[in-house]
Design an enzyme around this catalytic site. Structure first.
Site, short mmCIF file in Angstrom:
data_model
loop_
_atom_site.label_atom_id
_atom_site.label_comp_id
_atom_site.label_asym_id
_atom_site.label_seq_id
_atom_site.Cartn_x
_atom_site.Cartn_y
_atom_site.Cartn_z
N ASP A 32 0.81 -1.21 0.00
CA ASP A 32 0.00 0.00 0.00
C ASP A 32 0.85 1.27 0.00
O ASP A 32 1.99 1.26 0.47
CB ASP A 32 -0.90 -0.03 1.25
CG ASP A 32 -2.11 0.87 1.09
OD1 ASP A 32 -2.32 1.42 -0.01
OD2 ASP A 32 -2.85 1.02 2.08
N ASN A 80 -10.55 -3.25 -6.41
CA ASN A 80 -9.74 -2.26 -7.13
C ASN A 80 -10.30 -1.91 -8.52
O ASN A 80 -9.88 -0.93 -9.13
CB ASN A 80 -8.28 -2.73 -7.27
CG ASN A 80 -7.49 -2.60 -5.99
OD1 ASN A 80 -6.56 -3.34 -5.74
ND2 ASN A 80 -7.86 -1.64 -5.14
C1 FPP Z 1 -2.11 0.06 -3.26
O1 FPP Z 1 -1.56 1.36 -3.20
C2 FPP Z 1 -1.50 -0.64 -4.37
C3 FPP Z 1 -2.17 -1.27 -5.37
C4 FPP Z 1 -3.65 -1.33 -5.43
C5 FPP Z 1 -1.45 -1.91 -6.46
C6 FPP Z 1 -0.18 -2.59 -6.12
C7 FPP Z 1 0.56 -2.83 -7.35
C8 FPP Z 1 1.91 -2.81 -7.52
C9 FPP Z 1 2.87 -2.62 -6.43
C10 FPP Z 1 2.50 -2.94 -8.87
C11 FPP Z 1 1.84 -3.88 -9.81
C12 FPP Z 1 2.04 -5.29 -9.43
C13 FPP Z 1 2.70 -6.20 -10.14
C14 FPP Z 1 2.78 -7.57 -9.63
C15 FPP Z 1 3.36 -5.90 -11.42
P1 FPP Z 1 -2.52 2.58 -3.54
O2 FPP Z 1 -2.48 2.83 -5.00
O3 FPP Z 1 -3.88 2.29 -3.01
O4 FPP Z 1 -1.84 3.75 -2.78
P2 FPP Z 1 -2.61 4.91 -1.99
O5 FPP Z 1 -3.39 4.25 -0.89
O6 FPP Z 1 -1.47 5.75 -1.48
O7 FPP Z 1 -3.48 5.62 -2.96
#
Ligand code: FPP
Length: 253
Positions: A32, A80
């Protein structure tokens, strides 16, 4: 192809003394804070996800080095899809790019590239890469990397219940044989140990529909670091704290 240095324990990070004889078998991470990381730098959110992939690279390598057997990464939840179309598209493209670019190195280091979640809903290029990566690596003997994609704990439990009902109706199993063990075999994580340690960076302290059944007795570790800034040292800190917990599983010592 570049081979990771195995067994070079204790070189780095050197200020956290973890016990290499008691490394958690299964670590699960809610990756996250990518969006907030990008926002703080004045960058689009997708840059945060791209930076998050760099962290995956470091952490899988460190897990291999210190002897973690299973690493489950929450990459895309069943919720998501509510995100803007552009961001969902960018995440899907990033997944394909990651699997294409990293395959050789992961495979040559013995990683099993597995996935959990209902991938039938993912775009075809993602499905194809995931299935092919798994087929080519399933007999490897190194770290099992579970990429949780279109994964939701409730969805997983619901689908297990439906499959069990079907198998009872088809007389493949008897309702009297149903117990926690048998139930676990209907989950995506069948035959894997439950996570010992769940790590969530970025300051949030919730489970967000992640491994609901499997986390019954997991230890949780939270920190304020955003995932793109998470380092090998943070992993060691989480393991150090884990090793100093008293796991009683409801009993007494
Ligand atoms: C949550 O942070 C993260 C995600 C929903 C996506 C995670 C994906 C990756 C790390 C990269 C893609 C994965 C692979 C395997 C290639 P957020 O976007 O919700 O952050 P925030 O809470 O700060 O908005």
């Amino acid at each position: 192809m570049f081979k990771w240095l195995k067994g070079k324990k204790g070189n780095k990070p050197n200020d956290v003394n973890i016990d290499y004889n008691r490394i958690p078998k299964h670590i699960a991470i809610i990756m996250d804070g990518n969006g907030r990381w990008a926002k703080a730098k004045g960058l689009p959110r997708t840059f945060g996800h791209r930076a998050g992939v760099e962290t995956i690279r470091k952490i899988i390598k460190e897990c291999d080095k210190i002897g973690v057997k299973y690493l489950t990464l929450y990459a895309f939840s069943t919720e998501n899809w509510k995100r803007p179309k552009d961001e969902v598209g960018a995440l899907m493209n990033l997944l394909v790019e990651y699997l294409k670019n990293e395959f050789e190195e992961l495979n040559s280091n013995g990683v099993v590239i597995n996935h959990i979640g209902d991938i039938t809903k993912l775009p075809k290029p993602c499905r194809d890469e995931l299935v092919s990566a798994y087929e080519k690596t399933k007999n490897n003997s190194g770290v099992v990397m579970n990429l949780a994609l279109n994964y939701g704990g409730r969805d997983e439990i619901m689908s297990a219940v439906k499959d069990i009902i079907e198998d009872i109706e088809d007389k493949k199993i008897s309702k009297y044989s149903l117990d926690e063990n048998l139930f676990s075999n209907y989950l995506y994580t069948k035959k894997m140990p439950d996570p010992d340690l769940v790590i969530r960076p970025s300051g949030e302290q919730r489970l967000s529909n992640f491994l609901l059944w499997q986390c019954a007795y997991s230890e949780f570790w939270y920190s304020n670091i955003n995932w793109p800034d998470f380092t090998e040292e943070d992993l060691h800190r989480a393991i150090f704290d884990y090793q100093n917990r008293d796991r009683r599983y409801g009993g007494i010592k």
